[in-house]
Write a protein that holds these residues in place. Structure first.
Motif, PDB file in Angstrom:
ATOM      1  N   MET A  29       0.839  -1.207   0.000  1.00 37.80           N
ATOM      2  CA  MET A  29       0.000   0.000   0.000  1.00 37.80           C
ATOM      3  C   MET A  29       0.872   1.255   0.000  1.00 37.80           C
ATOM      4  O   MET A  29       0.548   2.243  -0.668  1.00 37.80           O
ATOM      5  CB  MET A  29      -0.951   0.019   1.207  1.00 37.80           C
ATOM      6  CG  MET A  29      -1.993  -1.088   1.221  1.00 37.80           C
ATOM      7  SD  MET A  29      -3.130  -1.026  -0.161  1.00 37.80           S
ATOM      8  CE  MET A  29      -2.794  -2.591  -0.926  1.00 37.80           C
ATOM      9  N   LEU A  38      -2.766   4.339  -5.763  1.00 39.44           N
ATOM     10  CA  LEU A  38      -3.819   4.017  -4.806  1.00 39.44           C
ATOM     11  C   LEU A  38      -4.593   5.269  -4.413  1.00 39.44           C
ATOM     12  O   LEU A  38      -4.056   6.189  -3.798  1.00 39.44           O
ATOM     13  CB  LEU A  38      -3.220   3.364  -3.560  1.00 39.44           C
ATOM     14  CG  LEU A  38      -4.216   2.843  -2.539  1.00 39.44           C
ATOM     15  CD1 LEU A  38      -5.096   1.752  -3.138  1.00 39.44           C
ATOM     16  CD2 LEU A  38      -3.483   2.313  -1.323  1.00 39.44           C
ATOM     17  N   ASP A  40      -7.942   4.920  -2.953  1.00 45.31           N
ATOM     18  CA  ASP A  40      -8.645   4.527  -1.731  1.00 45.31           C
ATOM     19  C   ASP A  40      -8.732   3.011  -1.707  1.00 45.31           C
ATOM     20  O   ASP A  40      -8.732   2.361  -2.759  1.00 45.31           O
ATOM     21  CB  ASP A  40     -10.055   5.138  -1.705  1.00 45.31           C
ATOM     22  CG  ASP A  40     -10.752   4.974  -0.366  1.00 45.31           C
ATOM     23  OD1 ASP A  40     -10.058   4.874   0.665  1.00 45.31           O
ATOM     24  OD2 ASP A  40     -11.995   4.941  -0.343  1.00 45.31           O
ATOM     25  N   THR A  41      -8.810   2.448  -0.517  1.00 49.00           N
ATOM     26  CA  THR A  41      -8.985   1.008  -0.373  1.00 49.00           C
ATOM     27  C   THR A  41      -9.580   0.711   0.991  1.00 49.00           C
ATOM     28  O   THR A  41      -9.398   1.485   1.933  1.00 49.00           O
ATOM     29  CB  THR A  41      -7.643   0.250  -0.541  1.00 49.00           C
ATOM     30  OG1 THR A  41      -7.913  -1.154  -0.576  1.00 49.00           O
ATOM     31  CG2 THR A  41      -6.663   0.558   0.560  1.00 49.00           C
ATOM     32  N   TYR A  77     -12.265  -3.484  -1.648  1.00 54.61           N
ATOM     33  CA  TYR A  77     -12.073  -2.817  -2.932  1.00 54.61           C
ATOM     34  C   TYR A  77     -10.793  -1.990  -2.883  1.00 54.61           C
ATOM     35  O   TYR A  77     -10.272  -1.672  -1.814  1.00 54.61           O
ATOM     36  CB  TYR A  77     -13.245  -1.891  -3.266  1.00 54.61           C
ATOM     37  CG  TYR A  77     -13.287  -0.671  -2.382  1.00 54.61           C
ATOM     38  CD1 TYR A  77     -12.664   0.509  -2.775  1.00 54.61           C
ATOM     39  CD2 TYR A  77     -13.891  -0.712  -1.135  1.00 54.61           C
ATOM     40  CE1 TYR A  77     -12.661   1.623  -1.943  1.00 54.61           C
ATOM     41  CE2 TYR A  77     -13.899   0.390  -0.303  1.00 54.61           C
ATOM     42  CZ  TYR A  77     -13.282   1.545  -0.711  1.00 54.61           C
ATOM     43  OH  TYR A  77     -13.262   2.644   0.113  1.00 54.61           O
ATOM     44  N   ALA A  78     -10.313  -1.666  -4.067  1.00 49.86           N
ATOM     45  CA  ALA A  78      -9.235  -0.685  -4.214  1.00 49.86           C
ATOM     46  C   ALA A  78      -9.604   0.204  -5.384  1.00 49.86           C
ATOM     47  O   ALA A  78      -9.974  -0.286  -6.455  1.00 49.86           O
ATOM     48  CB  ALA A  78      -7.893  -1.371  -4.469  1.00 49.86           C
ATOM     49  N   THR A  92      -3.004  -5.087  -9.241  1.00 49.36           N
ATOM     50  CA  THR A  92      -3.930  -6.053  -8.647  1.00 49.36           C
ATOM     51  C   THR A  92      -3.259  -7.414  -8.505  1.00 49.36           C
ATOM     52  O   THR A  92      -3.445  -8.104  -7.500  1.00 49.36           O
ATOM     53  CB  THR A  92      -5.210  -6.148  -9.500  1.00 49.36           C
ATOM     54  OG1 THR A  92      -5.828  -4.841  -9.543  1.00 49.36           O
ATOM     55  CG2 THR A  92      -6.188  -7.138  -8.931  1.00 49.36           C
ATOM     56  N   CYS A 107      -9.956 -10.862  -8.069  1.00 49.92           N
ATOM     57  CA  CYS A 107     -10.312  -9.451  -8.181  1.00 49.92           C
ATOM     58  C   CYS A 107     -10.904  -9.196  -9.555  1.00 49.92           C
ATOM     59  O   CYS A 107     -10.390  -9.686 -10.560  1.00 49.92           O
ATOM     60  CB  CYS A 107      -9.098  -8.548  -7.989  1.00 49.92           C
ATOM     61  SG  CYS A 107      -8.440  -8.550  -6.315  1.00 49.92           S
TER      62      CYS A 107
END
Length: 120
Positions: A29, A38, A40-41, A77-78, A92, A107
């Motif tokens: 991350m 990235l 949001d996750t 989720y990402a 991913t 995913c």
């Protein structure tokens, strides 16, 4: 382009991540954040705490979880910002590899249709 990577698990088992997974996921991350990928996750709470809201023939129906017919569950989720689908898939793939053989995951990666966003 923005992509949503939905993490699917085969069932809602309540499996918790190991210390190893948490550490390696933290590293990944951080790499994704530095790379600007990235957005949001998050993981999602169990099905037993959720509801489904449906529409059929103009009628709204709300059903409390858990859902007996659920074989696959979106577990998290990402939201990714990537130059291409290939780049989003590569990140991913790295996310899935961190999980090792402890988990059964897949995913679904889909581009976000920016034309559907509210204006203003």
């Amino acid at each position: 382009m923005r992509f949503l990577s939905m993490i699917r698990v085969t069932q809602d088992t309540g499996q918790r991540p190991s210390e190893r997974l948490l550490a390696e996921m933290g590293e990944l991350m951080a790499q994704m954040t530095v790379a600007g990928v990235l957005v949001d996750t998050a993981g999602l709470r169990p099905l037993s705490e959720g509801v489904r809201v449906g529409l059929s023939r103009g009628r709204i129906k709300v059903t409390d979880g858990p859902f007996a017919e659920a074989k696959e569950v979106v577990g998290g989720y990402a939201l990714l910002e990537a130059a291409s689908l290939d780049e989003a898939v590569e990140w991913t793939r790295r996310f899935l590899q961190v999980h090792g053989d402890e988990w059964e995951l897949e995913c679904e990666v889909r581009a976000i249709d920016e034309s559907c966003k509210p204006q203003g």
